[in-house]
Design an enzyme around this catalytic site. Structure first.
Site, PDB file in Angstrom:
ATOM      1  N   GLY A  31      -0.484  -2.888  -4.803  1.00 49.96           N
ATOM      2  CA  GLY A  31      -1.522  -3.728  -4.205  1.00 49.96           C
ATOM      3  C   GLY A  31      -1.386  -3.846  -2.701  1.00 49.96           C
ATOM      4  O   GLY A  31      -0.717  -3.038  -2.064  1.00 49.96           O
ATOM      5  N   ALA A  32      -2.038  -4.883  -2.129  1.00 50.19           N
ATOM      6  CA  ALA A  32      -2.165  -5.017  -0.666  1.00 50.19           C
ATOM      7  C   ALA A  32      -2.698  -3.690  -0.134  1.00 50.19           C
ATOM      8  O   ALA A  32      -2.118  -3.062   0.752  1.00 50.19           O
ATOM      9  CB  ALA A  32      -0.845  -5.405  -0.008  1.00 50.19           C
ATOM     10  N   LEU A  33      -3.808  -3.289  -0.731  1.00 55.09           N
ATOM     11  CA  LEU A  33      -4.315  -1.922  -0.544  1.00 55.09           C
ATOM     12  C   LEU A  33      -4.774  -1.663   0.886  1.00 55.09           C
ATOM     13  O   LEU A  33      -5.314  -2.542   1.549  1.00 55.09           O
ATOM     14  CB  LEU A  33      -5.475  -1.666  -1.522  1.00 55.09           C
ATOM     15  CG  LEU A  33      -5.122  -1.814  -3.000  1.00 55.09           C
ATOM     16  CD1 LEU A  33      -6.341  -1.522  -3.867  1.00 55.09           C
ATOM     17  CD2 LEU A  33      -3.961  -0.910  -3.399  1.00 55.09           C
ATOM     18  N   GLY A  36      -4.196   4.191   3.173  1.00 49.82           N
ATOM     19  CA  GLY A  36      -3.280   5.140   2.521  1.00 49.82           C
ATOM     20  C   GLY A  36      -3.547   5.182   1.019  1.00 49.82           C
ATOM     21  O   GLY A  36      -3.696   6.262   0.424  1.00 49.82           O
ATOM     22  N   HIS A  37      -3.646   4.010   0.402  1.00 48.52           N
ATOM     23  CA  HIS A  37      -3.962   3.953  -1.035  1.00 48.52           C
ATOM     24  C   HIS A  37      -5.360   4.542  -1.290  1.00 48.52           C
ATOM     25  O   HIS A  37      -5.558   5.305  -2.235  1.00 48.52           O
ATOM     26  CB  HIS A  37      -3.974   2.501  -1.533  1.00 48.52           C
ATOM     27  CG  HIS A  37      -2.675   1.768  -1.380  1.00 48.52           C
ATOM     28  ND1 HIS A  37      -2.508   0.725  -0.494  1.00 48.52           N
ATOM     29  CD2 HIS A  37      -1.476   1.914  -2.006  1.00 48.52           C
ATOM     30  CE1 HIS A  37      -1.278   0.265  -0.586  1.00 48.52           C
ATOM     31  NE2 HIS A  37      -0.620   0.965  -1.486  1.00 48.52           N
ATOM     32  N   LYS A 149       4.098   9.863   2.064  1.00 51.58           N
ATOM     33  CA  LYS A 149       4.756   8.837   2.889  1.00 51.58           C
ATOM     34  C   LYS A 149       6.109   8.431   2.282  1.00 51.58           C
ATOM     35  O   LYS A 149       7.081   8.205   2.984  1.00 51.58           O
ATOM     36  CB  LYS A 149       3.807   7.632   2.982  1.00 51.58           C
ATOM     37  CG  LYS A 149       4.420   6.277   3.147  1.00 51.58           C
ATOM     38  CD  LYS A 149       4.639   5.959   4.597  1.00 51.58           C
ATOM     39  CE  LYS A 149       5.008   4.527   4.891  1.00 51.58           C
ATOM     40  NZ  LYS A 149       5.944   3.905   3.994  1.00 51.58           N
ATOM     41  N   ASP A 150       6.118   8.315   0.939  1.00 51.90           N
ATOM     42  CA  ASP A 150       7.359   7.975   0.241  1.00 51.90           C
ATOM     43  C   ASP A 150       7.927   9.269  -0.351  1.00 51.90           C
ATOM     44  O   ASP A 150       7.889   9.497  -1.561  1.00 51.90           O
ATOM     45  CB  ASP A 150       7.079   6.926  -0.834  1.00 51.90           C
ATOM     46  CG  ASP A 150       6.562   5.639  -0.222  1.00 51.90           C
ATOM     47  OD1 ASP A 150       7.339   4.936   0.432  1.00 51.90           O
ATOM     48  OD2 ASP A 150       5.357   5.351  -0.350  1.00 51.90           O
ATOM     49  N   SER A 186       1.886  -1.377   3.335  1.00 50.37           N
ATOM     50  CA  SER A 186       1.607  -2.795   3.036  1.00 50.37           C
ATOM     51  C   SER A 186       2.553  -3.680   3.838  1.00 50.37           C
ATOM     52  O   SER A 186       2.214  -4.800   4.206  1.00 50.37           O
ATOM     53  CB  SER A 186       1.783  -3.065   1.542  1.00 50.37           C
ATOM     54  OG  SER A 186       0.968  -2.188   0.799  1.00 50.37           O
TER      55      SER A 186
HETATM   56  P1  AMP Z   1       2.781   1.173  -2.787  1.00 53.56           P
HETATM   57  O1  AMP Z   1       1.647   0.245  -3.058  1.00 53.56           O
HETATM   58  O2  AMP Z   1       3.446   0.921  -1.465  1.00 53.56           O
HETATM   59  O3  AMP Z   1       3.749   1.285  -3.930  1.00 53.56           O
HETATM   60  O4  AMP Z   1       2.142   2.604  -2.626  1.00 53.56           O
HETATM   61  C1  AMP Z   1       1.340   3.160  -3.632  1.00 53.56           C
HETATM   62  C2  AMP Z   1       1.108   4.624  -3.329  1.00 53.56           C
HETATM   63  O5  AMP Z   1       0.457   4.739  -2.056  1.00 53.56           O
HETATM   64  C3  AMP Z   1       2.439   5.399  -3.203  1.00 53.56           C
HETATM   65  O6  AMP Z   1       2.292   6.661  -3.836  1.00 53.56           O
HETATM   66  C4  AMP Z   1       2.600   5.533  -1.723  1.00 53.56           C
HETATM   67  O7  AMP Z   1       3.362   6.660  -1.335  1.00 53.56           O
HETATM   68  C5  AMP Z   1       1.155   5.659  -1.260  1.00 53.56           C
HETATM   69  N1  AMP Z   1       1.026   5.333   0.167  1.00 53.56           N
HETATM   70  C6  AMP Z   1       1.514   4.247   0.813  1.00 53.56           C
HETATM   71  N2  AMP Z   1       1.270   4.316   2.137  1.00 53.56           N
HETATM   72  C7  AMP Z   1       0.606   5.476   2.342  1.00 53.56           C
HETATM   73  C8  AMP Z   1       0.080   6.136   3.496  1.00 53.56           C
HETATM   74  N3  AMP Z   1       0.173   5.602   4.707  1.00 53.56           N
HETATM   75  N4  AMP Z   1      -0.551   7.324   3.329  1.00 53.56           N
HETATM   76  C9  AMP Z   1      -0.653   7.883   2.084  1.00 53.56           C
HETATM   77  N5  AMP Z   1      -0.184   7.315   0.961  1.00 53.56           N
HETATM   78  C10 AMP Z   1       0.444   6.138   1.078  1.00 53.56           C
END
Ligand code: AMP
Length: 295
Positions: A31-33, A36-37, A149-150, A186
């Site tokens: 969440g906190a979309l 990137g999401h 990114k991860d 996020s």
């Molecule tokens: P998270 O909500 O942080 O667990 O991220 C969910 C998905 O979004 C994960 O696969 C992250 O790698 C991806 N993500 C987070 N930040 C970015 C970004 N800046 N660009 C592309 N994908 C991202």
């Protein structure tokens, strides 16, 4: 868009699509979309018949002194944005639904998580792999989308899917950045204006290292430049690591030579960085895609 909160609801809702052999795309998130999401979701919308986005702040991937409690939660805004993007299903389970018992079975990822994020955050990748395994079993996606990114997370998930013979395709999408180069995250919400400027330094270090590598420098020379720049520009902040790694194994590379032919087959090496900026831990990376003979 339908919001589903239980495993049973999810199975019932997706069954007809599975029976019709629809391509089910899945984007797991906490969440906190942000953009990137959204970039991952757009890919899923483009390539799949049905898109499922999950929002679950997974407690098992946070260490005891980490930010689980203060992790940003913006569910209503997130749901609105997903609905605007015509996402078919939002899966938003609570903790008890995902983890029916304390001390349940978990996934133990191997050496791909031994260093870097895995070392700084012990247990983190076991938590990530466990929740992703569980989500894959609930949703049974055809394709799952993750952010490059991860990068170590992508390596862990790819390894898990390969080792456990999961019939799911893993797509890793490029990192979305602000104009300054700062990777969207996020956790950027924690940064004040000054820290935000400092945080953009991470990308400049990555670019600097890449530049040396791409201009026929050795890995050692490239990292030396990177460390020097980091020392000059972010002296007050702690740099956790800066390294060049094989993006599949997450082993440190002293030369690009061992990658051999793989260097031409897409992203096979990455420059990775992690630092604590204004109390917030940030990670970033940049793929290395140069010809093997330049190593
Ligand atoms: P998270 O909500 O942080 O667990 O991220 C969910 C998905 O979004 C994960 O696969 C992250 O790698 C991806 N993500 C987070 N930040 C970015 C970004 N800046 N660009 C592309 N994908 C991202």
């Amino acid at each position: 868009m339908r919001t589903l909160t239980t495993v049973a609801e999810c199975r019932t809702a997706l069954l007809p699509h599975r029976l019709q052999e629809k391509i089910i795309g899945f984007v797991p998130t906490m969440g906190a979309l942000h953009e990137g999401h959204f970039s991952l979701i757009r890919q899923s919308k483009l390539h799949c018949d049905v898109t499922v986005v999950s929002i679950f702040v997974n407690p098992t991937q946070f260490g005891p002194s980490e930010d689980f409690d203060k992790y940003p939660r913006t569910f209503d805004d997130d749901a609105l944005a997903l609905s605007d993007m015509d996402v078919e299903f939002l899966f938003a389970p609570d903790r008890e639904e995902m983890y029916p018992r304390v001390g349940g079975i978990s996934v133990n990822v191997g050496d791909v998580a031994a260093r870097y994020e895995g070392a700084v955050r012990p247990g983190h990748f076991n938590g990530v792999a466990t929740v992703v395994a569980s989500l894959f079993n609930i949703i049974q996606p055809s394709i799952a989308f993750f952010g490059q990114k991860d990068a170590q997370q992508v390596a862990v998930i790819r390894r898990m899917v390969e080792d456990l013979h999961w019939p799911v395709e893993i797509q890793a999408m490029p990192t979305i950045r602000e104009e300054s180069g700062l990777a969207l995250s996020s956790r950027n919400r924690y940064l004040d204006e000054g820290s935000r400027i400092d945080a953009a330094m991470l990308y400049r270090v990555l670019e600097n290292v890449a530049n040396v590598l791409e201009n026929h420098g050795s890995v050692g020379q490239a990292l030396e430049h990177g460390f020097e720049l980091a020392r000059r520009e972010i002296p007050a902040h702690s740099l956790d690591y800066l390294d060049v790694v094989d993006s599949e194994t997450f082993q440190s590379l002293t030369s690009l030579e061992p990658l051999g032919e793989r260097i031409n087959e897409g992203i096979s090496a990455a420059i990775i960085i992690a630092a604590r900026i204004g109390g917030t831990r940030l990670i970033d990376n940049r793929p290395v895609t140069i010809k093997a003979e330049r190593s």
